[in-house]
Design an enzyme around this catalytic site. Structure first.
Site, PDB file in Angstrom:
ATOM      1  N   GLU A 118      -7.622  11.747  36.541  1.00 34.10           N
ATOM      2  CA  GLU A 118      -7.378  12.126  35.142  1.00 34.10           C
ATOM      3  C   GLU A 118      -7.673  13.617  34.936  1.00 34.10           C
ATOM      4  O   GLU A 118      -7.877  14.043  33.808  1.00 34.10           O
ATOM      5  CB  GLU A 118      -8.253  11.283  34.196  1.00 34.10           C
ATOM      6  CG  GLU A 118      -8.075   9.782  34.309  1.00 34.10           C
ATOM      7  CD  GLU A 118      -6.971   9.221  33.406  1.00 34.10           C
ATOM      8  OE1 GLU A 118      -6.265  10.035  32.757  1.00 34.10           O
ATOM      9  OE2 GLU A 118      -6.812   7.995  33.375  1.00 34.10           O
ATOM     10  N   HIS A 213      -7.761  -0.446  27.189  1.00 35.75           N
ATOM     11  CA  HIS A 213      -8.163   0.294  28.388  1.00 35.75           C
ATOM     12  C   HIS A 213      -9.609   0.797  28.316  1.00 35.75           C
ATOM     13  O   HIS A 213     -10.435   0.395  29.138  1.00 35.75           O
ATOM     14  CB  HIS A 213      -7.181   1.448  28.630  1.00 35.75           C
ATOM     15  CG  HIS A 213      -7.495   2.283  29.839  1.00 35.75           C
ATOM     16  ND1 HIS A 213      -6.641   3.222  30.349  1.00 35.75           N
ATOM     17  CD2 HIS A 213      -8.591   2.342  30.636  1.00 35.75           C
ATOM     18  CE1 HIS A 213      -7.181   3.800  31.406  1.00 35.75           C
ATOM     19  NE2 HIS A 213      -8.372   3.284  31.599  1.00 35.75           N
TER      20      HIS A 213
END
Ligand code: 2HA
Ligand code: ZN
Length: 272
Positions: A118, A213
């Site tokens: 990420e 999530h």
């Protein structure tokens, strides 16, 4: 010799990341390699470190972020476990230097541990924070169980519905997380779309919930970002415990909430 040797500020920042990583694991928010941490440690960097040879050649960020050029970040390593990082932060993460082009980086220590998948989204947020003159230096993505469970309910995903509900569960939520909770609709993990939607909302909220999530939080340091998520997830746990006892929790009255707001003179987080 570690890059942390004789650099007490940098060592303390990394030790705090390790402490938080341990909490994430203990809380059950960090299965396998779940979650990501990045911390802007530029303030802890001295001239020797600036001149230190990199362990890698230039690696692309995947986007151009001019405001982070020349900055340094501690990043959790891709595929690494929080529970391992808690014990060995420099084997499960590394310190990177952003090159002057704002488009690439090198790893400077201690090992060439490839940063989190990420990275582009985290660095996009850091770029925004620096650009806006924010004091915030840390980004945390994690999987807090109760909050993720609640995000499976469509009603909770309406703007500010879940944030208000959580505020009303226990006074401290409103007191310590007065900006509320942003909601990011489901997007593929690691995608540019998820990063862009997060960037849009992190202007207004310290914590956003990624539907089905996890959370993404920013803070002055990683402990601060963790505290923000912890406060919200405590409220979510209280909500779910009440529901599991078979009733809809009453929630604090508007009057009680206004009193908290007044006494704590909210909002007082943010900005700069
Ligand atoms: O890096 O949690 O969403 C592991 C994740 C990605
Ligand atoms: Zn995740």
């Amino acid at each position: 010799m570690s890059i942390l040797t004789n650099r007490p500020d940098l060592e303390a920042a990394v030790a705090q990341v390790a402490e938080v990583a341990g909490y994430l694991w203990q809380k059950g928010w960090a299965e396998r390699n779940g979650g990501n941490i990045t911390v802007n440690v530029t303030d802890c960097v001295d001239d020797d470190l600036r001149n230190l040879h990199a362990l890698t050649g230039p690696l692309p960020i995947g986007t151009v972020l001019p405001d982070i050029a020349g900055c340094y970040f501690y990043c959790k390593g891709t595929g690494k476990r929080m529970r391992d990082l808690a014990r060995r932060p420099m084997e499960n993460g590394s310190i990177i230097r952003i090159l002057p082009d704002g488009a690439s980086y090198v790893i400077v220590g201690d090992r060439p541990v490839q940063p989190t998948s990420e990275l582009p989204s985290h660095l996009m947020i850091h770029n925004y924070l620096i650009h806006s003159g924010s004091r915030y230096k840390a980004c945390l993505h994690t999987h807090p169980v109760e909050m993720v469970a609640m995000s499976h309910n469509r009603q909770m995903l309406e703007k500010d519905v879940m944030g208000r509900l959580l505020w009303s569960m226990i006074p401290e939520t409103l007191a310590f997380a007065p900006l509320g909770l942003g909601i990011v609709p489901y997007r593929l993990p690691g995608s540019v779309k998820l990063a862009e939607a997060t960037l849009e909302l992190i202007r207004d909220y310290d914590v956003v919930l990624w539907e089905k999530h996890g959370t993404f939080a920013v803070g002055t340091d990683i402990m601060d970002a963790f505290d923000q998520v912890d406060v919200f997830n405590k409220a979510a746990t209280i909500y779910l415990r009440a529901k599991s006892m078979g009733f809809e929790p009453e929630g604090m009255t508007d009057e009680a909430m206004e009193e908290v707001q007044h006494v704590f003179r909210l909002p007082k987080r943010r900005p700069v």
